[in-house]
Scaffold this active site. Sequence first.
Site, mmCIF file in Angstrom:
data_model
loop_
_atom_site.group_PDB
_atom_site.id
_atom_site.type_symbol
_atom_site.label_atom_id
_atom_site.label_comp_id
_atom_site.label_asym_id
_atom_site.label_seq_id
_atom_site.Cartn_x
_atom_site.Cartn_y
_atom_site.Cartn_z
ATOM 1 N N LYS A 9 -5.434 1.884 -3.792
ATOM 2 C CA LYS A 9 -4.614 0.914 -4.528
ATOM 3 C C LYS A 9 -5.506 0.271 -5.565
ATOM 4 O O LYS A 9 -6.546 -0.318 -5.231
ATOM 5 C CB LYS A 9 -4.050 -0.138 -3.559
ATOM 6 C CG LYS A 9 -3.354 -1.310 -4.243
ATOM 7 C CD LYS A 9 -2.761 -2.266 -3.218
ATOM 8 C CE LYS A 9 -2.281 -3.551 -3.877
ATOM 9 N NZ LYS A 9 -1.717 -4.499 -2.877
ATOM 10 N N ASP A 14 3.763 -9.866 -7.735
ATOM 11 C CA ASP A 14 3.667 -9.824 -6.269
ATOM 12 C C ASP A 14 4.956 -10.291 -5.597
ATOM 13 O O ASP A 14 5.520 -11.339 -5.953
ATOM 14 C CB ASP A 14 2.529 -10.724 -5.788
ATOM 15 C CG ASP A 14 1.179 -10.118 -6.103
ATOM 16 O OD1 ASP A 14 1.120 -9.092 -6.801
ATOM 17 O OD2 ASP A 14 0.170 -10.684 -5.638
ATOM 18 N N ASP A 44 -6.682 -4.012 2.032
ATOM 19 C CA ASP A 44 -6.538 -4.583 0.687
ATOM 20 C C ASP A 44 -7.827 -5.311 0.290
ATOM 21 O O ASP A 44 -8.928 -4.946 0.725
ATOM 22 C CB ASP A 44 -5.290 -5.491 0.674
ATOM 23 C CG ASP A 44 -4.599 -5.549 -0.671
ATOM 24 O OD1 ASP A 44 -5.059 -6.324 -1.537
ATOM 25 O OD2 ASP A 44 -3.605 -4.825 -0.864
ATOM 26 N N ASP A 73 -5.920 -2.328 -8.615
ATOM 27 C CA ASP A 73 -5.309 -3.546 -9.149
ATOM 28 C C ASP A 73 -5.723 -3.771 -10.603
ATOM 29 O O ASP A 73 -6.542 -3.029 -11.169
ATOM 30 C CB ASP A 73 -5.700 -4.727 -8.241
ATOM 31 C CG ASP A 73 -4.591 -5.749 -8.095
ATOM 32 O OD1 ASP A 73 -3.736 -5.831 -8.995
ATOM 33 O OD2 ASP A 73 -4.588 -6.478 -7.078
ATOM 34 N N TRP A 78 -2.653 -7.130 3.261
ATOM 35 C CA TRP A 78 -2.621 -8.319 2.408
ATOM 36 C C TRP A 78 -1.549 -9.339 2.761
ATOM 37 O O TRP A 78 -1.840 -10.533 2.920
ATOM 38 C CB TRP A 78 -2.500 -7.915 0.926
ATOM 39 C CG TRP A 78 -2.616 -9.115 0.040
ATOM 40 C CD1 TRP A 78 -1.610 -9.771 -0.603
ATOM 41 C CD2 TRP A 78 -3.822 -9.834 -0.252
ATOM 42 N NE1 TRP A 78 -2.105 -10.850 -1.288
ATOM 43 C CE2 TRP A 78 -3.458 -10.914 -1.095
ATOM 44 C CE3 TRP A 78 -5.166 -9.684 0.107
ATOM 45 C CZ2 TRP A 78 -4.390 -11.819 -1.577
ATOM 46 C CZ3 TRP A 78 -6.091 -10.597 -0.382
ATOM 47 C CH2 TRP A 78 -5.696 -11.655 -1.201
HETATM 48 C C1 GLA Z 1 -2.821 -8.743 -6.448
HETATM 49 C C2 GLA Z 1 -1.939 -7.638 -5.906
HETATM 50 C C3 GLA Z 1 -1.597 -7.918 -4.465
HETATM 51 C C4 GLA Z 1 -2.867 -8.025 -3.634
HETATM 52 C C5 GLA Z 1 -3.771 -9.082 -4.243
HETATM 53 C C6 GLA Z 1 -5.153 -9.084 -3.583
HETATM 54 O O1 GLA Z 1 -2.155 -9.955 -6.503
HETATM 55 O O2 GLA Z 1 -0.789 -7.493 -6.697
HETATM 56 O O3 GLA Z 1 -0.769 -6.900 -3.950
HETATM 57 O O4 GLA Z 1 -3.504 -6.787 -3.616
HETATM 58 O O5 GLA Z 1 -3.976 -8.871 -5.618
HETATM 59 O O6 GLA Z 1 -6.013 -10.018 -4.158
#
Ligand code: GLA
Length: 472
Positions: free
Chosen positions: A156, A224, A80, A158, A44
């Site tokens: 992962k 982030d 990601d 989200d 990402w």
């Molecule tokens: C969120 C997550 C990031 C990434 C983006 C992808 O913002 O926190 O780490 O995975 O989504 O869209």
Amino acid sequence: MHSQLLLTLTVSFLSTTVKSGAVDLQPRLDNGLGRTPALGWNSWNAFQCNGGSASAAMTAANQLVNLGLKPLGYVYVNIDDCWSSKQRNSAGQLVPDPSKWPSGIQATINQIHGMGLKFGLYGDAGTMTCAGWPGSKGHETQDAALLSSWGVDYWKYDNCYTQCNGQVPQTCWIARDTKSWYTTFSNALKAQSHPILYSMCSWGLDSVWTWGNAVGNSWRMSGDIQNNWGSVSSIAHTAAGISQYSQPGGFNDLDMLQIGNGGLSEAEERAHFGLWAIAKSPIIIGTNLANIKTSSLNILKNSAIIAINQDSLGKAAKYFTPSGQSGPGNSLYPYWAGPLSDGVVVGIVASNGALNYNVNFASVPGLGSGTYNWKELYSGKTGSGTSISGSLSTHDMAVYKITTGTAVTTGGSGETPTVSTIVPTTTSGNTGGGGGTVAQWGQCGGSGWTGGTKCVSGFTCTYNNAYYSQCV
Ligand code: GLA
């Protein structure tokens, strides 16, 4: 005692945080994974949506091998957002986008496994991922089974487009029951045959660190990370206050690295890596390894600092206040320390500009007055003494490993014995073994005790199978 009452007490014991001395014992997700923080690469930060492909995965896998990162422990190749088609198929399954996975995702996963690496994927608890691809809401069991059938090793998960007071905006920062949907997927993963590390990406909402251990193997504790020092330092500052929740099997995740992405000076990259390592964060490289500068690569390849991160004790460092210094405030503080299975790590970061430091071991938690061996893990310098001192340029960091097990202490008569020549003259009062306080040259656990003990500050004995039975 009536069996019903016993059952009730047992259940409440298991479901409550258990206090044992100063240590909080918390229920763990018992999947045997993530005993140390995950090490790897994620698409990402470097590539955003363009990284959701077989070619990105295979390029990174080859780079982990060719750059010598794999033998250092960087084994996860994590793809990601944006890897699937925009629609599920008629059976409701996620479909790898055929334009991005021309031979299917299974072929790529097999190749990555064949290289001795592991493969991670990304999903979302809501109706859509953060970038607008299909989320797993309502499909949790089906998606977990699909991941297991492919042999995905890391998931992962989200938090975009989840319920937010009845609405589903992309991100929702108000308090709500995040735990419920993270638990749903945790249970779905537990039912699968393939072991899948569960990386929760709930951005620190709902104090995830207080319940994350029971549900997943790691949890993002912030929004982030951005490609600048302000972001790095503010995440590290938050992590210092929640260090006690990281333990083998469940770690605070400070987010994927920005090292190599051009927004940090070399000194700041050293601090970023050192802070993530001592805070026991997963270390997930987030850069395009094709262009990485030698200085950045060398930071990522510092095996001594990786070893701190991967220490079996799994205890995160936190702030301490050296004598004569004012304590932490509301931004990144320079002085960190944390226990290791074979010593103590001390991190010093020049968070507020160039820093001259002089830290006496007497003020370091887990040490105490005495002479210790130390090694600074960026410069490789070693020494022995009662303190460490040096100077750092703005935002740079020094990481010291202080070895308690091989401490050299000046005895009462002024000699400097080695561990092997010490004859214990005093024993702890605890003849059956156990904790206690002994004098210098004392033997932990009482006369004749040969079991494992650990000598900590003030010549106090505690059990630990890997340690010496004498406190010097
Ligand atoms: C969120 C997550 C990031 C990434 C983006 C992808 O913002 O926190 O780490 O995975 O989504 O869209």
